[in-house]
Design a protein around this motif. Structure first.
Motif, PDB file in Angstrom:
ATOM      1  N   VAL A   1      60.024  41.552  42.067  1.00 37.77           N
ATOM      2  CA  VAL A   1      60.586  41.580  40.721  1.00 37.77           C
ATOM      3  C   VAL A   1      59.526  41.223  39.682  1.00 37.77           C
ATOM      4  N   LEU A   2      58.702  40.228  39.971  1.00 37.10           N
ATOM      5  CA  LEU A   2      57.755  39.744  38.983  1.00 37.10           C
ATOM      6  C   LEU A   2      56.360  40.354  39.114  1.00 37.10           C
ATOM      7  N   PHE A   3      56.063  41.012  40.224  1.00 43.18           N
ATOM      8  CA  PHE A   3      54.697  41.514  40.430  1.00 43.18           C
ATOM      9  C   PHE A   3      54.233  42.450  39.316  1.00 43.18           C
ATOM     10  N   PRO A   4      55.082  43.349  38.802  1.00 46.46           N
ATOM     11  CA  PRO A   4      54.594  44.213  37.712  1.00 46.46           C
ATOM     12  C   PRO A   4      54.075  43.433  36.514  1.00 46.46           C
ATOM     13  N   PHE A   5      54.665  42.251  36.245  1.00 49.00           N
ATOM     14  CA  PHE A   5      54.194  41.441  35.122  1.00 49.00           C
ATOM     15  C   PHE A   5      52.871  40.755  35.448  1.00 49.00           C
ATOM     16  N   ALA A   6      52.609  40.541  36.740  1.00 47.99           N
ATOM     17  CA  ALA A   6      51.404  39.834  37.150  1.00 47.99           C
ATOM     18  C   ALA A   6      50.140  40.642  36.890  1.00 47.99           C
ATOM     19  N   VAL A   7      50.258  41.940  36.732  1.00 47.81           N
ATOM     20  CA  VAL A   7      49.070  42.783  36.546  1.00 47.81           C
ATOM     21  C   VAL A   7      48.936  43.270  35.106  1.00 47.81           C
ATOM     22  N   ILE A   8      49.754  42.722  34.217  1.00 45.29           N
ATOM     23  CA  ILE A   8      49.725  43.145  32.817  1.00 45.29           C
ATOM     24  C   ILE A   8      49.030  42.091  31.966  1.00 45.29           C
ATOM     25  N   GLY A   9      48.036  42.523  31.211  1.00 47.35           N
ATOM     26  CA  GLY A   9      47.455  41.688  30.170  1.00 47.35           C
ATOM     27  C   GLY A   9      46.546  40.581  30.659  1.00 47.35           C
ATOM     28  N   VAL A  10      45.690  40.147  29.752  1.00 46.73           N
ATOM     29  CA  VAL A  10      44.786  39.019  29.980  1.00 46.73           C
ATOM     30  C   VAL A  10      44.779  38.165  28.734  1.00 46.73           C
ATOM     31  N   ASP A  11      44.956  36.875  28.898  1.00 45.22           N
ATOM     32  CA  ASP A  11      44.829  35.914  27.807  1.00 45.22           C
ATOM     33  C   ASP A  11      43.472  35.244  27.969  1.00 45.22           C
ATOM     34  N   PRO A  12      42.469  35.631  27.150  1.00 40.74           N
ATOM     35  CA  PRO A  12      41.097  35.125  27.368  1.00 40.74           C
ATOM     36  C   PRO A  12      41.004  33.605  27.416  1.00 40.74           C
ATOM     37  N   TYR A  13      41.771  32.941  26.572  1.00 42.33           N
ATOM     38  CA  TYR A  13      41.661  31.477  26.529  1.00 42.33           C
ATOM     39  C   TYR A  13      42.358  30.835  27.726  1.00 42.33           C
ATOM     40  N   HIS A  14      43.662  31.101  27.882  1.00 45.18           N
ATOM     41  CA  HIS A  14      44.431  30.405  28.909  1.00 45.18           C
ATOM     42  C   HIS A  14      44.028  30.841  30.321  1.00 45.18           C
ATOM     43  N   ASP A  15      43.821  32.147  30.518  1.00 42.32           N
ATOM     44  CA  ASP A  15      43.357  32.595  31.826  1.00 42.32           C
ATOM     45  C   ASP A  15      41.960  32.060  32.126  1.00 42.32           C
ATOM     46  N   GLY A  16      41.111  32.030  31.097  1.00 43.50           N
ATOM     47  CA  GLY A  16      39.756  31.518  31.299  1.00 43.50           C
ATOM     48  C   GLY A  16      39.720  30.040  31.636  1.00 43.50           C
ATOM     49  N   CYS A  17      40.649  29.277  31.057  1.00 41.80           N
ATOM     50  CA  CYS A  17      40.682  27.823  31.306  1.00 41.80           C
ATOM     51  C   CYS A  17      40.921  27.494  32.776  1.00 41.80           C
ATOM     52  N   VAL A  18      41.657  28.348  33.478  1.00 37.51           N
ATOM     53  CA  VAL A  18      41.936  28.074  34.884  1.00 37.51           C
ATOM     54  C   VAL A  18      41.028  28.865  35.815  1.00 37.51           C
ATOM     55  N   LEU A  19      40.611  30.072  35.408  1.00 38.11           N
ATOM     56  CA  LEU A  19      39.789  30.910  36.286  1.00 38.11           C
ATOM     57  C   LEU A  19      38.377  30.351  36.437  1.00 38.11           C
ATOM     58  N   LYS A  20      37.784  29.871  35.349  1.00 40.18           N
ATOM     59  CA  LYS A  20      36.399  29.402  35.399  1.00 40.18           C
ATOM     60  C   LYS A  20      36.203  28.246  36.391  1.00 40.18           C
ATOM     61  N   PRO A  21      36.939  27.128  36.290  1.00 37.58           N
ATOM     62  CA  PRO A  21      36.716  26.046  37.262  1.00 37.58           C
ATOM     63  C   PRO A  21      37.086  26.449  38.687  1.00 37.58           C
ATOM     64  N   ALA A  22      38.123  27.281  38.847  1.00 40.45           N
ATOM     65  CA  ALA A  22      38.505  27.713  40.190  1.00 40.45           C
ATOM     66  C   ALA A  22      37.407  28.557  40.823  1.00 40.45           C
ATOM     67  N   LEU A  23      36.780  29.437  40.050  1.00 40.12           N
ATOM     68  CA  LEU A  23      35.664  30.234  40.562  1.00 40.12           C
ATOM     69  C   LEU A  23      34.494  29.351  40.962  1.00 40.12           C
ATOM     70  N   ASP A  24      34.187  28.356  40.133  1.00 41.32           N
ATOM     71  CA  ASP A  24      33.076  27.453  40.439  1.00 41.32           C
ATOM     72  C   ASP A  24      33.311  26.711  41.745  1.00 41.32           C
ATOM     73  N   VAL A  25      34.533  26.219  41.940  1.00 40.96           N
ATOM     74  CA  VAL A  25      34.857  25.495  43.165  1.00 40.96           C
ATOM     75  C   VAL A  25      34.862  26.443  44.361  1.00 40.96           C
ATOM     76  N   ALA A  26      35.349  27.659  44.166  1.00 43.73           N
ATOM     77  CA  ALA A  26      35.424  28.624  45.264  1.00 43.73           C
ATOM     78  C   ALA A  26      34.054  28.985  45.823  1.00 43.73           C
ATOM     79  N   VAL A  27      33.019  28.942  44.975  1.00 46.20           N
ATOM     80  CA  VAL A  27      31.667  29.288  45.439  1.00 46.20           C
ATOM     81  C   VAL A  27      30.865  28.054  45.843  1.00 46.20           C
TER      82      VAL A  27
END
Length: 271
Positions: A1-27
């Motif tokens: 039900v929700l997957f179509p919404f998961a692939v729509i849009g990018v919020d540079p600020y809010h998505d970046g706030c969580v993606l950046k530290p997670a990427l750093d830790v992942a590597v």
């Protein structure tokens, strides 16, 4: 039900706030040392794990969020069964699902399927409530406390409110349910034992990694200062802030939810 919404849009600020530290830790980076994070370490480590499993993309975080929404729905259904019939509980889950902000609001704080730490925190919070309302044995109060402790390490403000709600619940059962203080102390001790175990593990891990001080500086001190810089004012002048505080619908709903949490759990134990 929700997957179509998961692939729509990018919020540079809010998505970046969580993606950046997670990427750093992942590597292989060290959280709070090699990367900055406002949010709880458990959220970042969960997101880093998702990036390792599903790939280093924003969609991986959206998939993790979908999984937690599924866990929330299951916990909500189990919790509702203490109050409602099976059909009514399914209706409650459907109503919750249909009020997702990504259905209605566009722009800041809505319109996109954000992988925000609040999703993980609220899922653990609902799991804690589900354990509590069905607690017929001390072990379930322990699990309620354990999952409640995880809330804080995903999103600190929600964790503090969750703890406050359970304190009110334990006090309220004395008059609403009519149980003795001895029973209340035993229930509360079991609950807080689970919470204490989570906090001990998390603090111990942070200390072992040498980032306990950095966690406190970034998650507590700087977050508090940021609140003041955004006009909330509590970090600068609490009295003036309280005098000029305006209660929006959002705040009314939050405090109403906290009150209903206390009343609902107490009624279940009374029954």
């Amino acid at each position: 039900v929700l997957f179509p919404f998961a692939v729509i849009g990018v919020d540079p600020y809010h998505d970046g706030c969580v993606l950046k530290p997670a990427l750093d830790v992942a590597v292989g980076g060290t959280l709070f040392k090699d990367t900055f994070a406002y949010f709880g370490p458990l959220s970042i480590y969960l997101q880093a794990l998702s990036l390792k499993v599903f790939g280093p993309t924003l969609l991986s975080l959206r998939i993790l969020t979908l999984d937690f929404y599924g866990l929330f729905a299951a916990a909500l259904f189990i919790c509702s069964r203490a109050f409602l019939s099976r059909g009514q509980s399914l209706g409650a889950v459907w109503a919750w699902l249909m009020f997702g902000p990504f259905f209605f609001e566009q722009g800041n704080w809505g319109g996109f399927f954000l992988s925000w730490p609040s999703v993980y925190a609220l899922t653990f919070q609902m799991m804690s409530l589900a354990f509590a309302v069905h607690a017929k044995r001390p072990a379930l109060f322990f699990l309620a406390g354990f999952t409640g402790g995880l809330v804080f390490w995903c999103r600190q403000p929600i964790g503090i409110l969750h703890l406050a709600a359970f304190v009110l619940f334990f006090i309220g059962t004395r008059w609403i349910e009519g149980v003795s203080w001895q029973v209340i102390y035993r229930r509360a001790a079991t609950f807080f034992l689970g919470t204490f175990l989570v906090h001990s593990i998390c603090v111990g891990v942070l200390a072992f990694l040498g980032i306990l001080g950095a966690w406190y500086e970034q998650n507590m001190v700087q977050a508090w200062q940021w609140m003041g810089s955004q006009g909330y004012g509590l970090a600068n002048d609490p009295v003036a802030t309280l005098r000029t505080f305006q209660f929006s619908l959002r705040w009314v709903l939050q405090f109403s939810g906290l009150l209903l949490f206390v009343i609902g759990v107490t009624i279940v134990h009374e029954g």
